[in-house]
Design an enzyme around this catalytic site. Sequence first.
Site, PDB file in Angstrom:
ATOM      1  N   CYS A 261       0.961  -1.106   0.062  1.00  0.00           N
ATOM      2  CA  CYS A 261      -0.115   0.008   0.057  1.00  0.00           C
ATOM      3  C   CYS A 261       0.985   1.493   0.006  1.00  0.00           C
ATOM      4  O   CYS A 261       2.120   1.149  -0.473  1.00  0.00           O
ATOM      5  CB  CYS A 261      -0.917  -0.066   1.337  1.00  0.00           C
TER       6      CYS A 261
ATOM      7  N   ARG B 290      -3.328  -0.753   5.247  1.00  0.00           N
ATOM      8  CA  ARG B 290      -3.961  -1.687   4.493  1.00  0.00           C
ATOM      9  C   ARG B 290      -3.142  -2.927   4.273  1.00  0.00           C
ATOM     10  O   ARG B 290      -3.638  -4.170   4.744  1.00  0.00           O
ATOM     11  CB  ARG B 290      -4.360  -1.508   3.240  1.00  0.00           C
TER      12      ARG B 290
ATOM     13  N   ASP C 157      -8.486   3.460   0.997  1.00  0.00           N
ATOM     14  CA  ASP C 157      -7.564   3.811   2.120  1.00  0.00           C
ATOM     15  C   ASP C 157      -8.233   4.560   3.245  1.00  0.00           C
ATOM     16  O   ASP C 157      -8.932   5.572   3.254  1.00  0.00           O
ATOM     17  CB  ASP C 157      -6.570   4.985   1.334  1.00  0.00           C
TER      18      ASP C 157
HETATM   19  P1  4NP Z   1      -1.976   2.815   3.946  1.00  0.00           P
HETATM   20  O1  4NP Z   1      -2.569   4.019   4.721  1.00  0.00           O
HETATM   21  O2  4NP Z   1      -1.135   3.093   2.746  1.00  0.00           O
HETATM   22  O3  4NP Z   1      -3.119   1.873   4.067  1.00  0.00           O
HETATM   23  O4  4NP Z   1      -0.817   2.474   5.084  1.00  0.00           O
HETATM   24  C1  4NP Z   1      -1.868   5.324   4.705  1.00  0.00           C
HETATM   25  C2  4NP Z   1      -0.945   5.446   5.719  1.00  0.00           C
HETATM   26  C3  4NP Z   1      -0.379   6.717   5.966  1.00  0.00           C
HETATM   27  C4  4NP Z   1      -0.325   7.624   4.943  1.00  0.00           C
HETATM   28  C5  4NP Z   1      -1.443   7.397   3.989  1.00  0.00           C
HETATM   29  C6  4NP Z   1      -2.344   6.233   3.708  1.00  0.00           C
HETATM   30  N1  4NP Z   1       0.043   8.821   5.089  1.00  0.00           N
HETATM   31  O5  4NP Z   1      -0.173   9.738   4.211  1.00  0.00           O
HETATM   32  O6  4NP Z   1       0.960   9.019   5.924  1.00  0.00           O
END
Ligand code: 4NP
Length: 147
Positions: free
Chosen positions: A3, A9, A119
């Site tokens: 991700c 995720r 997300d």
């Molecule tokens: P992930 O979610 O991609 O599912 O781990 C996110 C985690 C952090 C961020 C964005 C999405 N962020 O912008 O820090």
Amino acid sequence: MVCLGNICRSPLAEGILRDKASKAGVDLEIDSAGTAAYHEGELPDRRSIAVAKKNGLDITNQRARQFKEEDLVYYDVIFAMDQSNYNNICRLTDNEVLKSKVDLILNKSYPNENIAVPDPYYGGDNGFDEVYSILDKACDVIINELI
Ligand code: 4NP
């Protein structure tokens, strides 16, 4: 499992697939990573840890890391959570054989539809329940193809 941050995720996807592989007796090497390095070394998001725990999984052994070009060589299959992750992974190489290892994970449960795992980072706890359920179904398909 890939991700953006490797804290919401993909740690759930890793934990869910690891558990299903173990229960089905399928020997797989499973890992997760993020296309961004923002959260390198961190635990999964507390909301991912909580939803995993609620479903009987402990994902607190995981630490975030950034996806590297070598991962494209090492792993046989790379599942991206959304189109942006997919594009970021494919940008790491010009090699079409390596690019062909990458797919959107929800093409397992919804073939050819190119649907994203939403997300949940900026939303509430409900988003994490939804992500868990979506990934659980996709991982069932992945395991069922291997048994
Ligand atoms: P992930 O979610 O991609 O599912 O781990 C996110 C985690 C952090 C961020 C964005 C999405 N962020 O912008 O820090």
